[in-house]
Design a protein around this motif. Structure first.
Motif, PDB file in Angstrom:
ATOM      1  N   TRP A  17       4.711 -10.182 -11.636  1.00 31.69           N
ATOM      2  CA  TRP A  17       3.471  -9.427 -11.451  1.00 31.69           C
ATOM      3  C   TRP A  17       3.571  -8.648 -10.152  1.00 31.69           C
ATOM      4  N   THR A  18       3.027  -7.443 -10.160  1.00 29.34           N
ATOM      5  CA  THR A  18       3.026  -6.655  -8.936  1.00 29.34           C
ATOM      6  C   THR A  18       1.774  -5.780  -8.857  1.00 29.34           C
ATOM      7  N   ASP A  19       1.389  -5.501  -7.631  1.00 28.91           N
ATOM      8  CA  ASP A  19       0.296  -4.570  -7.373  1.00 28.91           C
ATOM      9  C   ASP A  19       0.428  -4.128  -5.925  1.00 28.91           C
ATOM     10  N   ASP A  20      -0.213  -3.030  -5.602  1.00 29.22           N
ATOM     11  CA  ASP A  20      -0.142  -2.525  -4.232  1.00 29.22           C
ATOM     12  C   ASP A  20      -1.531  -2.396  -3.647  1.00 29.22           C
ATOM     13  N   THR A  21      -1.573  -2.443  -2.309  1.00 29.32           N
ATOM     14  CA  THR A  21      -2.818  -2.288  -1.563  1.00 29.32           C
ATOM     15  C   THR A  21      -2.586  -1.253  -0.472  1.00 29.32           C
ATOM     16  N   PRO A  22      -3.452  -0.253  -0.379  1.00 24.23           N
ATOM     17  CA  PRO A  22      -3.280   0.729   0.698  1.00 24.23           C
ATOM     18  C   PRO A  22      -3.657   0.120   2.051  1.00 24.23           C
ATOM     19  N   VAL A  23      -2.908   0.484   3.074  1.00 24.56           N
ATOM     20  CA  VAL A  23      -3.211   0.054   4.441  1.00 24.56           C
ATOM     21  C   VAL A  23      -3.092   1.254   5.365  1.00 24.56           C
ATOM     22  N   THR A  24      -3.924   1.278   6.376  1.00 20.02           N
ATOM     23  CA  THR A  24      -3.860   2.344   7.363  1.00 20.02           C
ATOM     24  C   THR A  24      -2.767   2.013   8.368  1.00 20.02           C
ATOM     25  N   VAL A  25      -1.864   2.948   8.556  1.00 21.02           N
ATOM     26  CA  VAL A  25      -0.768   2.796   9.504  1.00 21.02           C
ATOM     27  C   VAL A  25      -1.068   3.684  10.700  1.00 21.02           C
ATOM     28  N   LEU A  26      -1.224   3.081  11.868  1.00 19.82           N
ATOM     29  CA  LEU A  26      -1.490   3.851  13.069  1.00 19.82           C
ATOM     30  C   LEU A  26      -0.174   4.436  13.577  1.00 19.82           C
TER      31      LEU A  26
ATOM     32  N   THR B 140       2.650  -6.561  -3.493  1.00 19.26           N
ATOM     33  CA  THR B 140       2.756  -7.992  -3.742  1.00 19.26           C
ATOM     34  C   THR B 140       3.550  -8.186  -5.025  1.00 19.26           C
ATOM     35  N   TYR B 141       4.518  -9.093  -4.977  1.00 17.62           N
ATOM     36  CA  TYR B 141       5.316  -9.446  -6.154  1.00 17.62           C
ATOM     37  C   TYR B 141       5.213 -10.954  -6.340  1.00 17.62           C
ATOM     38  N   ILE B 142       4.832 -11.376  -7.546  1.00 17.80           N
ATOM     39  CA  ILE B 142       4.681 -12.803  -7.836  1.00 17.80           C
ATOM     40  C   ILE B 142       5.504 -13.121  -9.070  1.00 17.80           C
TER      41      ILE B 142
ATOM     42  N   ASP C  19      15.828  -0.840 -20.961  1.00 18.14           N
ATOM     43  CA  ASP C  19      15.095  -1.974 -21.539  1.00 18.14           C
ATOM     44  C   ASP C  19      15.320  -3.297 -20.806  1.00 18.14           C
ATOM     45  N   ALA C  20      15.944  -3.270 -19.643  1.00 16.02           N
ATOM     46  CA  ALA C  20      16.106  -4.504 -18.863  1.00 16.02           C
ATOM     47  C   ALA C  20      14.770  -4.907 -18.236  1.00 16.02           C
ATOM     48  N   ILE C  21      13.924  -3.910 -17.966  1.00 18.67           N
ATOM     49  CA  ILE C  21      12.583  -4.173 -17.441  1.00 18.67           C
ATOM     50  C   ILE C  21      11.590  -3.687 -18.482  1.00 18.67           C
ATOM     51  N   ARG C  22      10.775  -4.607 -18.961  1.00 18.53           N
ATOM     52  CA  ARG C  22       9.814  -4.295 -20.012  1.00 18.53           C
ATOM     53  C   ARG C  22       8.410  -4.244 -19.430  1.00 18.53           C
ATOM     54  N   GLU C  23       7.669  -3.236 -19.830  1.00 15.14           N
ATOM     55  CA  GLU C  23       6.308  -3.040 -19.325  1.00 15.14           C
ATOM     56  C   GLU C  23       5.331  -4.010 -19.975  1.00 15.14           C
ATOM     57  N   VAL C  24       4.518  -4.637 -19.144  1.00 17.60           N
ATOM     58  CA  VAL C  24       3.396  -5.435 -19.610  1.00 17.60           C
ATOM     59  C   VAL C  24       2.161  -4.794 -18.990  1.00 17.60           C
TER      60      VAL C  24
END
Length: 195
Positions: free
Chosen positions: A51-60, A74-76, A124-129
């Motif tokens: 599972w993966t998702d991203d979160t935006p962060v402010t970089v100074l 994040t990768y789980i 096809d080594a990585i399949r979309e869910v």
């Protein structure tokens, strides 16, 4: 807490620790933990489901630019249930591709177009869910413009959620049987409505 807030907190309690020292401590801790991070990353990438998702962060950045937006990913892994984080300077797909090098299996993610290159370039080594929560949001947003269709599909998605709630505690084979018997007809109705 951000380091500037920690610096203020310590100062209020009579302890002055310069932010540069706090930065050095964070860097030293990160360097000490790097082998653990690499091992967790290695194990997560061996999982058959990720599972993966991203979160935006402010970089100074300082200077004229001031700040920009970076991303924490994040990768789980299912088989190795660690949460591994990766930072990229942008949401460009090259950061995803670099992290996922060597991964083979099912990748559960949102509909961000950057994943398409990952799926298509993997032979096809990585399949979309796909993610029902993200799909559901699109129908939820159309309730005012197309209430009858939106509410019907939202109801069917709710039924899928209910099936998954019941499937959670079942064995793999029993879960598959339940999905074939109950979820596939719901998915067929959704497909027919959208066709």
């Amino acid at each position: 807490l951000p380091l500037y807030r920690q610096e203020d907190f310590f100062t209020r309690h009579g302890l002055h620790i310069p932010r540069s020292t706090l930065c050095d401590w964070v860097q030293a801790a990160a360097e000490l933990l790097a082998p653990l991070y690499e091992r967790q990353k290695e194990l997560v990438l061996k999982s058959p489901v990720l599972w993966t998702d991203d979160t935006p962060v402010t970089v100074l950045t300082g200077g004229k630019e001031g700040s920009r937006q970076g991303r924490f990913w994040t990768y789980i892994g299912k088989q190795h249930p660690y949460s591994v984080y990766d930072f990229t300077e942008s949401r460009a797909r090259d950061g995803l591709a670099k992290f996922l090098t060597g991964f083979q299996g099912y990748l559960h993610a949102d509909a961000y177009a950057g994943y398409d290159h990952i799926y298509l370039g993997s032979n096809d080594a990585i399949r979309e869910v796909a993610c029902w929560a993200h799909a559901r949001r699109r129908f939820f947003d159309t309730r005012d413009s197309s209430p009858r269709d939106a509410h019907q599909i939202l109801e069917w998605i709710r039924q899928l959620y209910d099936i998954e709630d019941r499937a959670r505690e079942l064995s793999t084979d029993a879960r598959r049987e339940l999905r074939v018997a109950e979820a596939e007809p719901v998915l067929d109705r959704i497909g027919a409505r959208l066709a």
